[in-house]
Structures are given as structure tokens and as C-alpha cells.
Design a protein around this motif. Sequence first.
Motif, mmCIF file in Angstrom:
data_model
loop_
_atom_site.group_PDB
_atom_site.id
_atom_site.type_symbol
_atom_site.label_atom_id
_atom_site.label_comp_id
_atom_site.label_asym_id
_atom_site.label_seq_id
_atom_site.Cartn_x
_atom_site.Cartn_y
_atom_site.Cartn_z
ATOM 1 N N GLN A 188 4.073 -9.453 5.691
ATOM 2 C CA GLN A 188 4.297 -9.415 7.058
ATOM 3 C C GLN A 188 5.040 -8.104 7.268
ATOM 4 O OE1 GLN A 188 3.767 -12.120 9.218
ATOM 5 N NE2 GLN A 188 2.621 -13.164 7.711
ATOM 6 N N HIS A 189 4.471 -7.290 8.081
ATOM 7 C CA HIS A 189 4.914 -6.034 8.546
ATOM 8 C C HIS A 189 4.294 -5.384 9.790
ATOM 9 C CE1 HIS A 189 6.344 -1.758 8.289
ATOM 10 N NE2 HIS A 189 7.515 -2.327 7.548
ATOM 11 N N ARG A 190 5.187 -4.950 10.888
ATOM 12 C CA ARG A 190 4.592 -4.548 12.062
ATOM 13 C C ARG A 190 3.626 -3.379 11.806
ATOM 14 N NH1 ARG A 190 8.964 -1.330 15.499
ATOM 15 N NH2 ARG A 190 7.271 -1.074 16.645
ATOM 16 N N ASN A 191 3.621 -2.626 10.850
ATOM 17 C CA ASN A 191 2.401 -1.697 10.741
ATOM 18 C C ASN A 191 1.412 -2.049 9.527
ATOM 19 O OD1 ASN A 191 5.300 0.124 10.907
ATOM 20 N ND2 ASN A 191 3.687 0.507 12.438
ATOM 21 N N LEU A 192 1.263 -3.386 9.533
ATOM 22 C CA LEU A 192 0.190 -4.032 8.599
ATOM 23 C C LEU A 192 -0.541 -4.751 9.748
ATOM 24 C CD1 LEU A 192 1.832 -4.950 5.097
ATOM 25 C CD2 LEU A 192 0.724 -2.447 5.907
ATOM 26 N N VAL A 193 -1.969 -4.917 9.725
ATOM 27 C CA VAL A 193 -2.753 -5.739 10.450
ATOM 28 C C VAL A 193 -2.460 -6.865 9.772
ATOM 29 C CG1 VAL A 193 -4.746 -5.305 9.072
ATOM 30 C CG2 VAL A 193 -4.996 -6.046 11.576
ATOM 31 N N ARG A 194 -2.409 -8.235 10.820
ATOM 32 C CA ARG A 194 -2.114 -9.598 10.398
ATOM 33 C C ARG A 194 -3.476 -10.215 10.269
ATOM 34 N NH1 ARG A 194 0.308 -13.955 13.663
ATOM 35 N NH2 ARG A 194 0.183 -12.744 15.344
ATOM 36 N N LEU A 195 -3.599 -10.935 9.318
ATOM 37 C CA LEU A 195 -4.850 -11.833 8.891
ATOM 38 C C LEU A 195 -4.340 -13.094 9.595
ATOM 39 C CD1 LEU A 195 -7.239 -12.090 7.625
ATOM 40 C CD2 LEU A 195 -6.408 -13.050 5.520
ATOM 41 N N LEU A 196 -5.057 -13.844 10.421
ATOM 42 C CA LEU A 196 -4.764 -14.943 11.137
ATOM 43 C C LEU A 196 -5.587 -16.080 10.341
ATOM 44 C CD1 LEU A 196 -5.051 -14.025 14.991
ATOM 45 C CD2 LEU A 196 -2.942 -14.220 13.380
ATOM 46 N N GLY A 197 -6.760 -15.825 9.747
ATOM 47 C CA GLY A 197 -7.662 -16.777 9.085
ATOM 48 C C GLY A 197 -8.726 -16.438 8.544
ATOM 49 N N PHE A 198 -9.788 -17.022 7.970
ATOM 50 C CA PHE A 198 -10.736 -16.896 7.355
ATOM 51 C C PHE A 198 -11.848 -17.952 7.635
ATOM 52 C CE2 PHE A 198 -8.374 -19.102 4.168
ATOM 53 C CZ PHE A 198 -9.517 -19.948 3.456
ATOM 54 N N CYS A 199 -13.149 -17.681 7.218
ATOM 55 C CA CYS A 199 -14.173 -18.915 7.297
ATOM 56 C C CYS A 199 -15.155 -18.519 6.069
ATOM 57 C CB CYS A 199 -14.769 -18.785 8.705
ATOM 58 S SG CYS A 199 -16.498 -19.872 8.737
ATOM 59 N N LEU A 200 -15.242 -19.629 5.367
ATOM 60 C CA LEU A 200 -15.953 -19.586 4.022
ATOM 61 C C LEU A 200 -16.714 -20.800 4.013
ATOM 62 C CD1 LEU A 200 -16.272 -17.964 1.378
ATOM 63 C CD2 LEU A 200 -14.734 -19.329 0.291
ATOM 64 N N GLU A 201 -18.102 -20.450 4.734
ATOM 65 C CA GLU A 201 -18.941 -21.494 4.802
ATOM 66 C C GLU A 201 -20.347 -21.364 4.509
ATOM 67 O OE1 GLU A 201 -19.785 -24.479 8.794
ATOM 68 O OE2 GLU A 201 -17.608 -23.858 8.168
ATOM 69 N N GLY A 202 -21.102 -21.792 3.765
ATOM 70 C CA GLY A 202 -22.333 -21.674 3.272
ATOM 71 C C GLY A 202 -22.517 -20.144 2.968
ATOM 72 N N GLU A 203 -23.205 -19.228 3.294
ATOM 73 C CA GLU A 203 -23.149 -17.597 2.520
ATOM 74 C C GLU A 203 -22.240 -16.839 3.669
ATOM 75 O OE1 GLU A 203 -27.332 -16.644 2.628
ATOM 76 O OE2 GLU A 203 -27.608 -17.873 0.691
ATOM 77 N N GLU A 204 -21.549 -17.612 4.757
ATOM 78 C CA GLU A 204 -20.828 -16.863 5.499
ATOM 79 C C GLU A 204 -19.517 -16.422 5.032
ATOM 80 O OE1 GLU A 204 -21.526 -15.363 8.153
ATOM 81 O OE2 GLU A 204 -23.269 -16.243 9.151
#
Length: 503
Positions: free
Chosen positions: A389-405
Motif C-alpha cells: 500500500q503506497h501512493r507510488n505503487l499501482v493498487r491491485l484490486l483483484g484477480f480472476c482465475l477461471e478455467g484457462e483465464e
Amino acid sequence: MLCLLSFHTIEYCCSTSSDTSPWNYLDSYCGNITYNSGSTYRTNLNFLLDTLSSHASRTDNNGFYNFSTGDDASNKVYGVFLCRGDVNTDVCKECVADAHIRLLDECPNQTAAIVWYDECLLRFSDQTIFSKADLGENLTRCNPFDVPGPDWDKFKMVLINLLHNAADEAANHTLGKKFAVQEGNYSTDQKRLYTLTQCTPDLSPYDCKRCLTEAIMVVPACCSKKQGGRVIYPSCNLRYEVSVFYDTVSSASPNSPGGPPPNSTEGKGRSPPRAAFSIAVPLIGVAVVLFVMALVFLKRRLRKSYVAMAPETIAEILTAESLQYSLTEIQIATNNFSVDNKIGEGGFGRVYKGVLGNGQEVAVKRLSRSSVQGAEEFKNEIVVVAKLQHRNLVRLLGFCLEGEEKILIYEFVANKSLDYFLFDPENKRSLNWSRRYNIIGGIAKGLLYLHEDSRLRIVHRDLKISNILLDGNMSPKIADFGMAKICGVDQYEGNTNRIAGTV
């Protein structure tokens, strides 16, 4: 009443015709290969359709039957009928009989054909069609009326959840029908949404869920903002409406809304204790068997969903401090990965701009199947960035891991990456010394946080100007942690056995 349909988005527009069938005919599909009318194939086809029709009147087949006949590959024919899970045997029988006549009329000499009704489908082919999730020809249809604007965001999220819940229930249906309904409120004034899903019972739970997931993914393209819609494949189908369109009594189950309470004794007297005990013992045995079956299914499902990942990798991803999104949510957010939404592309795949159901703008990083960022790097990026968590790092909101995606969802950064400005003759003029100084300082602060101040000691290992994103205020954000290395908190030097990052 004959509805005008196609294999694309189909609206509820009907016109009077000479069709006097009492069943709601939807459409038909005829294959491209033909046979001679006097051939053995036609003789076998007639026998097959007669057999299917006769079995539609039976009460022991759950509204489904498949059959094949023929001596060799040149004249063998396969057939199947499926009736909607809530219709009774009489309706099923009459619908299949009507479909039998229409199928030969619509497709008089084709070796493969399907006819769809609201109550049933009938199909035959010269190729085996049993126990296979067929995602070829499909039929889509949408209600002509829109969901009111204020209700749409809630409607969309409720719809996705209901469809996925119904798909899970149908795939795991223990009575053999692979049919489920779900309903729920989508507005503060208790407006209801009704959904239905069904697969052919010969599909495995995995293939049923895969087929229904594909159908759910079609919904945003065919029926966005509509009050109802349906997607029909040969092997599965779904439908949703704001009014009830199925028999709530026949469709109800103890696990679905509207079903009778599992322990209800309404209209019945109490059983003696001995009778209760004799019933309870076999029920416990059944419960144990079902529990074991569920464990086996879940184990197989995880193994197939995360085919390229080891168990410890999956565990780390699923316990990461970020939100897991469904593939359908991401497809809705990006308009099914529309080219118009694409904002970047690299060796890993493509990046799309999207808007989540709550209105938040996001950047969706979709790894291609041939991506240089494999399962380990994907896991690394989730586990690492989720803890930062830092203002100069892009923030990851989430992910999707479904099938081959494999998909990562980040906060949306308006001004793309630093190279977009440095290497463009026009854009670089906006980089005066003050902005350049602030960008340099922001990058340095981000690196200092990674190296010294975060709860993990992290070496990025792929820092380059294309991995420096600029927000609306031209403040830098370090991105792309697929190659990052986590070090011990007190570790100040280390060894590596391979070169990492961009050459």
C-alpha cells in the motif's frame, strides 16, 4: 404465434402465422451435409426419432433420453431430447412429438439438426453428441424492455450471482435433472428477478458448469440492460426474467428459494420415534455418500480450473488480500474484452479499460495463453502487490482465475505509462522540469518503500519506463510485479541463478 429469431440477439417480436402448434417454438438449425432420401441413414433416422418420441412419455427418464442406431459410421445416427425441468410428462411427450414433425419438415435431408422450443429440444446428428458440452450453434433472445436506469447496477450484480448460483446447483443436481432455478430482489422496493439454468443430464458436473459459464458470458453481449433474456446451446441453456416464467411448484427444491422447508410437517402427523430412527439412519448414510462425492467433485474441479498451478500456488493466491472476481463480471466490465476498450498490449497479453458494477474504473490485465508471464509470475504478482500500500505503487484490486483465464484487475491510471510521454514528440512537451522532478521523486519513494519500509522487502527486477504509470495528476505508480523477488526482512544481499526482467 411465430417469433422471429436468429442465432444472434433475438427480441420478443412475434407475428401471427399459420403455425397452430400449442408449444412455444423458438427456432431450428440444419447442418450443411445432406443425405439421399431413400438411404439407410434416413431409415435409421426415422427409427431413432420414433424411439425418442416413445420415450418422452415415460416418467422414469427425468425428461431426457439419448439413443443411437446404425451398423457403421456411414449410416449411424445419434439423437437426444431434453424437456425443461419443470414441465410434466404429458407436456414433454407432446412437445417432443411436435418437434419430431417439425424437425423433418425444417431439415428434410440434413444429417444434423436441432429444433428448440420453450418446453423442449430435439436433436440428431451423424456424429456422436452424447456426454459432450456442445458450444457450437446457439440461440439468444432478449426482452425488449429495459431495466430502469437507477436499478441497473444492482440488477446486473444480482443477475450474475443468481446465474452462477443456479449454474452451480444445476451442475451438482443429485436427482439427475441438472436443472435449477434461483430468484432474488434487485431493488429496494423488493422487485424480483427469476433465473433458470439447465444442462443435458449426460454431462459431467464440470462440463455442465463450463457450458453454463459460456452461456452466462454471452448475456452481456445479447441482453445488456434488458429485463429478460435467454441463451440456448445444444447442451445447456439459461433464462432470466422479472416475472415468473417457470412452474414454481415443480421447480422448487429444499436448497432453492421458494422451496418447502426441509423439515416441514405441514399436513402430516408426527411419526413415531421408531419410524423416525429408521428413516434417519439411511439418510445419514446418504449424506455421508453425498459429502464424499462433493469432495471428489471439488478436488477434480480445482484440478481442472487451475490446471497449470501447484496446490501451494493456488492456496497462496486464494488467501491473498485481494478480491476474486468472476469471469462474467470482468466480461461485463470490459464489454466482453471489446477492442474499443483495449488500452495496452505487451508480451503478457492485453490491458483493457473496464467499469465495475459500482462505477469504479479499472484496468484489466488479461494474460494470453502464450504469455511469457506464467503461473508462477501470475501468483507472484497477486501475492506481492496485494500486500503493498503506497501512493507510488499501482493498487491491485483483484484477480480472476477461471478455467484457462488468468486476469489481474488494477486501479485505472488515466495517463498510461511514462514511455508514452517520453518517446512521443507531442506528449513529451507536457513534461516540464517540475513534472519530471516529481516523477523521479515519486519513483524513488516507491522504490524506497519496496526496499525499506514495506512489511516485505521486495526487489522489483523489471523496472522500466513502460512499467511506470502516470495518474491524472501525473504522479508515478510503479507497476508489473511479475518478476519481483521477496527477500527476508533483514536480508540486504542475495544470489540469483537466472537473469530476470527485460533484456
